[in-house]
Design a protein around this motif. Structure first.
Motif, PDB file in Angstrom:
ATOM      1  N   ALA A  46      -5.446   2.563 -13.119  1.00 45.25           N
ATOM      2  CA  ALA A  46      -4.007   2.325 -13.244  1.00 45.25           C
ATOM      3  C   ALA A  46      -3.468   1.648 -11.992  1.00 45.25           C
ATOM      4  N   MET A  47      -3.920   2.100 -10.835  1.00 43.74           N
ATOM      5  CA  MET A  47      -3.468   1.498  -9.576  1.00 43.74           C
ATOM      6  C   MET A  47      -3.868   0.030  -9.496  1.00 43.74           C
ATOM      7  N   GLN A  48      -5.020  -0.315 -10.050  1.00 42.23           N
ATOM      8  CA  GLN A  48      -5.506  -1.687  -9.990  1.00 42.23           C
ATOM      9  C   GLN A  48      -4.848  -2.584 -11.031  1.00 42.23           C
ATOM     10  N   LYS A  49      -4.661  -2.053 -12.243  1.00 42.83           N
ATOM     11  CA  LYS A  49      -4.238  -2.907 -13.351  1.00 42.83           C
ATOM     12  C   LYS A  49      -2.788  -2.732 -13.777  1.00 42.83           C
ATOM     13  N   ILE A  51      -0.131  -0.449 -12.482  1.00 40.75           N
ATOM     14  CA  ILE A  51       0.957  -0.161 -11.536  1.00 40.75           C
ATOM     15  C   ILE A  51       1.626  -1.443 -11.031  1.00 40.75           C
ATOM     16  N   PRO A  52       0.887  -2.489 -10.677  1.00 46.95           N
ATOM     17  CA  PRO A  52       1.571  -3.714 -10.234  1.00 46.95           C
ATOM     18  C   PRO A  52       2.568  -4.253 -11.273  1.00 46.95           C
ATOM     19  N   SER A  53       2.208  -4.203 -12.555  1.00 49.29           N
ATOM     20  CA  SER A  53       3.128  -4.652 -13.602  1.00 49.29           C
ATOM     21  C   SER A  53       4.294  -3.693 -13.767  1.00 49.29           C
ATOM     22  N   LEU A  54       3.999  -2.400 -13.751  1.00 48.55           N
ATOM     23  CA  LEU A  54       5.038  -1.393 -13.938  1.00 48.55           C
ATOM     24  C   LEU A  54       6.103  -1.490 -12.855  1.00 48.55           C
ATOM     25  N   VAL A  55       5.696  -1.590 -11.602  1.00 50.20           N
ATOM     26  CA  VAL A  55       6.674  -1.592 -10.504  1.00 50.20           C
ATOM     27  C   VAL A  55       7.387  -2.931 -10.330  1.00 50.20           C
ATOM     28  N   SER A  56       6.983  -3.936 -11.099  1.00 51.05           N
ATOM     29  CA  SER A  56       7.677  -5.219 -11.015  1.00 51.05           C
ATOM     30  C   SER A  56       8.973  -5.209 -11.833  1.00 51.05           C
ATOM     31  N   LYS A  57       9.189  -4.147 -12.604  1.00 50.31           N
ATOM     32  CA  LYS A  57      10.404  -3.988 -13.398  1.00 50.31           C
ATOM     33  C   LYS A  57      11.108  -2.707 -12.961  1.00 50.31           C
TER      34      LYS A  57
END
Length: 167
Positions: A46-49, A51-57
């Motif tokens: 999740a941290m690799q794939k 989380i970056p997308s989730l925290v961009s919104k």
């Protein structure tokens, strides 16, 4: 405890999770929530794939349902990596309410197979409960809602001892 919520309640929410969340996505009527999920997802993946997308919104509510795939690991190490993931989310989403979802119970039959013991599920859930308090997150005890009178996920509610049937 709270009253049940309708789909509109989740329009400003995201859920992060493994194949159990994939099942929710396929069979629930929750269409407004944003899903960040994948089969065999762990905190590490999740941290690799995801989380970056989730925290961009920006979200008002973030639900996290991870842990079943980590049952073979050390519970304290799991708690530590989960805590770092929470810190990452909070840094990007300081105003979001974060909900840590307990690990679902497993069936009695599945509990006899390697890492998937009901005792390990309980131990990991205890770590998640501790973490929720330490990180000031909500803890959603789905385990208690799903566990049967014998202390396991009822066999007729699962097709493999871990995943829920569509109904």
């Amino acid at each position: 405890e709270q009253a049940s919520k309708d789909d509109e309640y989740f329009k400003d929410a995201a859920i992060l999770g493994n194949s159990l969340v994939e099942g929710l996505k396929m069979y629930s009527k929750l269409t407004t929530i944003n899903y960040y999920s994948g089969t065999s997802m762990s905190v590490t993946t999740a941290m690799q794939k995801e989380i970056p997308s989730l925290v961009s919104k920006k979200y008002a509510k973030i639900y996290i349902a991870l842990g079943i795939n980590e049952l073979g690991s050390d519970a304290s190490a799991f708690k530590e990596s989960y805590g770092k993931m929470i810190d990452t989310i909070k840094a990007a989403e300081p105003d979001a309410a974060i909900y840590i979802v307990s690990i679902f119970p497993v069936s009695k039959e599945k509990s006899g197979e390697g890492q998937f013991t009901i005792d390990r599920v309980k131990n990991f859930n205890a770590k998640l409960y501790e973490l929720a308090g330490e990180k000031e997150c909500y803890y959603l005890d789905v385990y208690s809602a799903l566990v049967g009178s014998d202390g396991y996920l009822p066999a007729d509610n699962t097709w493999d001892g871990v995943h829920l049937t569509p109904s």
